[in-house]
Design a protein around this motif. Structure first.
Motif, PDB file in Angstrom:
ATOM      1  N   GLU A 555       0.829  -1.206   0.000  1.00  0.00           N
ATOM      2  CA  GLU A 555       0.000   0.000   0.000  1.00  0.00           C
ATOM      3  C   GLU A 555       0.866   1.260   0.000  1.00  0.00           C
ATOM      4  O   GLU A 555       0.548   2.254  -0.671  1.00  0.00           O
ATOM      5  CB  GLU A 555      -0.912   0.001   1.228  1.00  0.00           C
ATOM      6  CG  GLU A 555      -2.005  -1.062   1.161  1.00  0.00           C
ATOM      7  CD  GLU A 555      -2.765  -1.213   2.460  1.00  0.00           C
ATOM      8  OE1 GLU A 555      -3.973  -1.465   2.395  1.00  0.00           O
ATOM      9  OE2 GLU A 555      -2.141  -1.073   3.536  1.00  0.00           O
ATOM     10  N   LEU A 556       1.942   1.214   0.734  1.00  0.00           N
ATOM     11  CA  LEU A 556       2.843   2.354   0.762  1.00  0.00           C
ATOM     12  C   LEU A 556       3.485   2.600  -0.592  1.00  0.00           C
ATOM     13  O   LEU A 556       3.583   3.736  -1.063  1.00  0.00           O
ATOM     14  CB  LEU A 556       3.932   2.135   1.821  1.00  0.00           C
ATOM     15  CG  LEU A 556       3.478   2.153   3.285  1.00  0.00           C
ATOM     16  CD1 LEU A 556       4.544   1.541   4.187  1.00  0.00           C
ATOM     17  CD2 LEU A 556       3.162   3.580   3.725  1.00  0.00           C
ATOM     18  N   SER A 565       8.456   8.705  -0.582  1.00  0.00           N
ATOM     19  CA  SER A 565       9.108   9.092   0.676  1.00  0.00           C
ATOM     20  C   SER A 565      10.453   8.382   0.816  1.00  0.00           C
ATOM     21  O   SER A 565      10.742   7.403   0.117  1.00  0.00           O
ATOM     22  CB  SER A 565       8.209   8.738   1.863  1.00  0.00           C
ATOM     23  OG  SER A 565       8.028   7.342   1.942  1.00  0.00           O
ATOM     24  N   GLU A 566      11.257   8.885   1.756  1.00  0.00           N
ATOM     25  CA  GLU A 566      12.614   8.341   1.929  1.00  0.00           C
ATOM     26  C   GLU A 566      12.617   6.852   2.260  1.00  0.00           C
ATOM     27  O   GLU A 566      13.379   6.085   1.645  1.00  0.00           O
ATOM     28  CB  GLU A 566      13.359   9.134   3.005  1.00  0.00           C
ATOM     29  CG  GLU A 566      14.825   8.765   3.133  1.00  0.00           C
ATOM     30  CD  GLU A 566      15.558   9.654   4.118  1.00  0.00           C
ATOM     31  OE1 GLU A 566      16.223  10.606   3.668  1.00  0.00           O
ATOM     32  OE2 GLU A 566      15.461   9.397   5.329  1.00  0.00           O
ATOM     33  N   PHE A 577      14.705   6.587   8.889  1.00  0.00           N
ATOM     34  CA  PHE A 577      14.409   7.407   7.723  1.00  0.00           C
ATOM     35  C   PHE A 577      13.614   8.634   8.165  1.00  0.00           C
ATOM     36  O   PHE A 577      12.943   8.623   9.198  1.00  0.00           O
ATOM     37  CB  PHE A 577      13.588   6.613   6.693  1.00  0.00           C
ATOM     38  CG  PHE A 577      14.260   5.363   6.224  1.00  0.00           C
ATOM     39  CD1 PHE A 577      15.211   5.396   5.215  1.00  0.00           C
ATOM     40  CD2 PHE A 577      13.947   4.134   6.807  1.00  0.00           C
ATOM     41  CE1 PHE A 577      15.823   4.231   4.782  1.00  0.00           C
ATOM     42  CE2 PHE A 577      14.557   2.979   6.383  1.00  0.00           C
ATOM     43  CZ  PHE A 577      15.512   3.012   5.374  1.00  0.00           C
ATOM     44  N   SER A 578      13.655   9.678   7.339  1.00  0.00           N
ATOM     45  CA  SER A 578      12.965  10.917   7.635  1.00  0.00           C
ATOM     46  C   SER A 578      11.711  11.047   6.785  1.00  0.00           C
ATOM     47  O   SER A 578      11.714  10.672   5.604  1.00  0.00           O
ATOM     48  CB  SER A 578      13.895  12.111   7.363  1.00  0.00           C
ATOM     49  OG  SER A 578      13.206  13.323   7.529  1.00  0.00           O
ATOM     50  N   LEU A 579      10.655  11.581   7.381  1.00  0.00           N
ATOM     51  CA  LEU A 579       9.462  11.939   6.636  1.00  0.00           C
ATOM     52  C   LEU A 579       9.340  13.460   6.637  1.00  0.00           C
ATOM     53  O   LEU A 579       9.545  14.110   7.676  1.00  0.00           O
ATOM     54  CB  LEU A 579       8.205  11.347   7.278  1.00  0.00           C
ATOM     55  CG  LEU A 579       8.057   9.822   7.256  1.00  0.00           C
ATOM     56  CD1 LEU A 579       6.787   9.415   7.994  1.00  0.00           C
ATOM     57  CD2 LEU A 579       8.015   9.288   5.832  1.00  0.00           C
ATOM     58  N   SER A 580       9.010  14.032   5.477  1.00  0.00           N
ATOM     59  CA  SER A 580       8.770  15.465   5.435  1.00  0.00           C
ATOM     60  C   SER A 580       7.484  15.777   6.198  1.00  0.00           C
ATOM     61  O   SER A 580       6.669  14.881   6.467  1.00  0.00           O
ATOM     62  CB  SER A 580       8.665  15.958   3.995  1.00  0.00           C
ATOM     63  OG  SER A 580       7.459  15.487   3.416  1.00  0.00           O
ATOM     64  N   THR A 636       5.567  14.408  -5.666  1.00  0.00           N
ATOM     65  CA  THR A 636       5.741  13.935  -7.053  1.00  0.00           C
ATOM     66  C   THR A 636       7.094  14.345  -7.599  1.00  0.00           C
ATOM     67  O   THR A 636       7.309  14.305  -8.813  1.00  0.00           O
ATOM     68  CB  THR A 636       4.625  14.519  -7.942  1.00  0.00           C
ATOM     69  OG1 THR A 636       4.731  15.959  -7.935  1.00  0.00           O
ATOM     70  CG2 THR A 636       3.258  14.098  -7.439  1.00  0.00           C
ATOM     71  N   GLY A 637       7.971  14.763  -6.715  1.00  0.00           N
ATOM     72  CA  GLY A 637       9.288  15.181  -7.158  1.00  0.00           C
ATOM     73  C   GLY A 637       9.356  16.648  -7.542  1.00  0.00           C
ATOM     74  O   GLY A 637      10.414  17.127  -7.952  1.00  0.00           O
TER      75      GLY A 637
END
Length: 829
Positions: A555-556, A565-566, A577-580, A636-637
């Motif tokens: 799902e991720l 995501s990272e 890992f980091s999430l914005s 989306t980059g």
């Protein structure tokens, strides 16, 4: 015997305990003798100065300095310690007194001493009338006695002892007022004594207690001092007066020509008299010696004194007791009449490593680290005690900043480079916030560096933007069930290495379990950032709760936002890992849809503490401080512009939601930013009478107000920009407190160079050519522990790489001017 003479064992029983428990443990019996002594001293005052005689009382019977040995002011300050102390400081507290030359001091609004005394006497008479009517707060508004808060408090306690508490210092009154549940601003003077009495009675804990019993208990329960000062004082050459000092319970020093220090209106007045009495001293050296002697006036009960013999031996250690400083011309001996009352410990002398600066000073401050080393040397009686003191900002400076910031809402500490602006701002911030919160450690945290650092970390905003981390657990090694059972874990250092140093206490953690689950299974918080555990670097996590129906790997990976995501870019092949913030917001919204009972509210832990620090610089903007559009990842980059809250706005939002706590923003280098642009409409909202006023912010169109529980403290280097060049609107809305170079901490020599003389003479030249705002601060020549440099190599480094570049900048490549500063031997013009 006086109030505050407390046995350490009694204090230990109640210190820091809840009020009801502490009252039950307190033994009042040891204070019965004190109360008997107080009643005897009180009776002596009432017999000598009955209220009905005040309207005709002559000035000579009231004032200090007259030939009357038992004048009212002398009884209040020196002869009635059991009624509480108002010693220390100058004689200004008495409103009018006779100087040593026979002239009179009185406040400038009066034409002569007769007019001044008529007003002061009438003020006391009016105060007695108000006391009989129970109008205690009105007494403090009587104009002629209003400037004398401590004298007023003790005088009226003496006459009305059953209705007031004998606590007179303004800071002490404010401290206990808050602890006992007082609301709003704490009154002082007689109103403060009455308010404390009323609040104490309202607790229901002190039924039948004498006011002195209550005062003794309160001091033992919560010491209001910001920290103990530690000094060394030499009792004569080669400690020649030590035996007399030890037996008499005092320490004594010379410089007797200046007479009683209490007769001087101010320290500057005293310094002028010292220079006249001892003209053989060079001006800078004389000023340093004058500062040493004036230290005796600044010592308070509870401060620590070490009696030294030369540079390498301690002959005694003790605590200052009431009445602290006293001029004792009848002291046995032919000189050294400046004395301080000391309760000496019964301990033998011990040797220490030599402290060279002691060879040239009679009185010197001692830092926490130095104190620990002194106690740890050859001291008998077991392991060294922890040092209670550090280089504490002067209590009067803390009080001045506190008073100004509570009145205006914002303060700027300004002065030349190296004068301790940031140092004092940090320590004031932590002490003031702790004190306003009623934290027990507020009384001692400035005296212990480790306690101060812990308190600063606890209060501080770790980061304004909330951080959320993604931690992967491999069941073959460790799983989230283990954290749920054990509640905390020291988690190993792994990939991605770059993330670990960024982890801060309070951050949220999303727990992902690898094979076989491959899904989000739990939530945690960071209890401690990267630290060493038995030689390994780890972070500490604490359990927050289990996630029901967490997202799976599939799902991720398929999600348009989280798939980029990272953790997903690295396919969860790693540990941290980091999430914005956008990814975290989105993730929690999805998790909450699938699990309405999500155990963690992701709106918490936004990093906003009571203390937030920022630094202004030329590129700092309104968007950074208040709000504005900033680029943000879309998932989306690509980047998109998003309205974001700045530091100040986020602090104000947190303060609005938490009105019972105080929030402070410390702005370092406030003058380096474009202040009108950074503050915008806040320039209006900061005013005390505009707090709570709502405006519409121009970009977000949101309603915004500055809460009354938000304060600002700035620092400003006047070598960069004079206060005169600041925006007039800013100058009107901030209070400004100047910090100037202080040679007192520089007692000692480096080789043949006297550091105090060096800095004083250099600054005299700078002030004459460049102005006083560009002098060199004392901290350029201090080590991290607050001690002056001691080796030629250390001095040379400080001078060559820190002081000389400033001098070159001032001289603008005019080498003849540079030569005038440091001489032709160093500069070839």
């Amino acid at each position: 015997m006086g109030i505050w003479d407390l046995d350490a064992a009694r204090v230990a029983k109640v210190r820091g305990k809840p009020l009801e428990e502490a009252v039950a443990l307190w033994d009042r019996e040891p204070d019965q003798d004190l109360i008997g002594e107080a009643e005897q001293q009180r009776g002596g005052v009432l017999g000598r100065f009955p209220i009905h005689e005040w309207p005709e009382l002559p000035l000579e019977r009231y004032a200090l300095g007259t030939t009357v040995d038992d004048s009212f002011c002398k009884l209040m300050e020196f002869r009635t310690p059991a009624l509480g102390g108002i010693g220390g400081g100058s004689a200004l507290k008495h409103l009018i007194y006779q100087k040593g030359d026979g002239s009179w001091y009185y406040r400038p609004e009066y034409a002569n001493e007769g007019d001044a005394w008529d007003a002061v006497r009438a003020g006391f008479v009016r105060g007695f009338e108000l006391a009989r009517e129970g109008r205690w707060d009105d007494i403090d508004e009587v104009p002629s006695i209003k400037p004398a808060a401590s004298l007023r408090g003790k005088s009226f306690f003496t006459y009305f002892s059953e209705q007031l508490l004998p606590i007179y210092a303004t800071g002490f009154q404010a401290h206990f007022f808050k602890l006992l549940g007082g609301q709003g601003a704490a009154p002082n003077g007689v109103g403060g004594c009455r308010a404390l009495f009323t609040l104490a009675q309202a607790t229901g804990q002190f039924e039948g207690w004498h006011p002195i019993h209550i005062a003794q208990f309160l001091r033992a329960w919560s010491d209001p001092r910001v920290g103990k000062r530690i000094v060394k004082i030499a009792p004569g050459n080669g400690a020649e007066f030590w035996e007399a000092c030890r037996e008499g319970g005092y320490i004594c020093v010379g410089w007797d020509e200046v007479g009683d220090l209490k007769r001087f209106e101010s320290q500057e007045d005293f310094k002028r008299a010292f220079a006249e009495a001892y003209p053989d001293y060079a001006p800078s050296k004389g000023s340093a010696k004058a500062n040493e002697l004036w230290t005796l006036m600044e010592l308070q009960p509870g401060d620590i004194v070490l009696a030294n013999q030369g540079m390498s031996r301690i002959v005694g250690i003790g605590e200052v007791v009431e009445p602290a400083y006293a001029w004792w011309p009848d002291r046995p001996g032919s000189w050294a009449y400046h004395t301080v009352a000391i309760d000496w410990e019964d301990r033998p002398a011990w040797d220490i490593d030599p402290i060279k600066k002691w060879g040239m000073t009679t009185v010197s401050d001692i830092s926490a680290e130095e104190y620990k080393r002194i106690l740890g040397g050859s001291r008998p009686g077991g392991p060294p005690r922890p040092g209670p003191g550090a280089r504490i900002p002067p209590p009067e400076l803390l009080a001045e900043i506190g008073s100004a910031i509570e009145r205006k809402g914002q303060v700027v500490l300004f002065g030349p480079p190296g004068t301790g602006k940031t140092y004092n701002a940090r320590r004031f911030s932590v002490w003031w916030l702790s004190e306003r919160s009623g934290t027990e450690e507020a009384a001692t945290l400035l005296g212990d560096q480790a306690v101060f650092r812990r308190a600063e970390d606890r209060l501080s905003t770790a980061q304004v933007e909330r951080k959320v981390w993604w931690v992967v657990a491999n069941p073959a090694e460790w799983n989230w069930d283990q954290l749920e059972a054990e509640k905390t874990v020291q988690y190993r250092y792994g990939r991605l290495h770059r993330n670990y140093p960024l982890v801060q206490p309070g951050d949220l953690v999303v727990g992902y379990t690898a094979n076989p689950e491959k899904r989000i299974t739990g939530l945690a918080r960071v209890a401690r950032g990267l630290h060493d555990v038995d030689g390994e670097q780890k972070i500490e996590l604490e359990w927050a709760g289990r996630v029901a129906n967490g997202l799976t790997y599939a799902e991720l990976a398929a999600d348009r936002i989280l798939g980029n995501s990272e953790p997903m870019r690295f396919r969860n092949q790693g540990t941290l890992f980091s999430l914005s913030s956008d990814e975290a917001d989105y993730l929690f919204s999805v998790l909450r849809e699938r699990d309405p009972n999500l155990p963690v509210d992701d709106t918490e832990g936004d990093g906003i503490g009571q203390l937030t620090r920022v630094t202004f610089h030329p590129s700092y903007t309104y968007e950074d401080f208040v709000e504005g559009y900033k680029p943000a990842p879309t998932g989306t980059g690509q980047l998109d512009l998003r309205m974001t809250d700045g530091v100040f706005k986020q602090v104000c939002r947190a303060a609005q939601a938490d009105p019972d706590r105080t929030y402070l923003i410390v702005i370092d280098e406030i003058n380096r930013g474009n202040i009108p642009k950074i503050f915008g409409e806040l320039i209006t909202l900061l005013e005390a009478d505009k707090r709570g006023l709502t405006v519409i912010l121009p970009q977000s169109r949101e309603a915004f107000a500055v809460p009354r529980n938000v304060f600002l403290l700035g620092t400003m280097n006047t070598a960069d920009r004079s206060i005169k060049l600041l925006d007039a609107a800013l100058r009107r809305r901030f209070a400004f407190i100047e910090l100037m170079p202080d040679v007192e901490p520089l007692a000692g020599k480096v080789g043949d160079l006297d550091l105090q003389v060096f800095l004083s003479e250099l600054n005299a030249k700078i002030a004459a050519t460049e102005g006083r705002e560009k002098q060199i601060g004392h901290s350029f020549l201090l080590d991290e522990d607050g001690q002056p440099v001691t080796t030629p190599e250390a001095f040379a480094q400080r001078f060559r790489y820190e002081i000389l570049p400033l001098l070159q900048e001032y001289a603008y490549e005019d080498y003849s001017e540079l030569e005038s500063y440091i001489g032709p031997k160093l500069v070839n013009a």
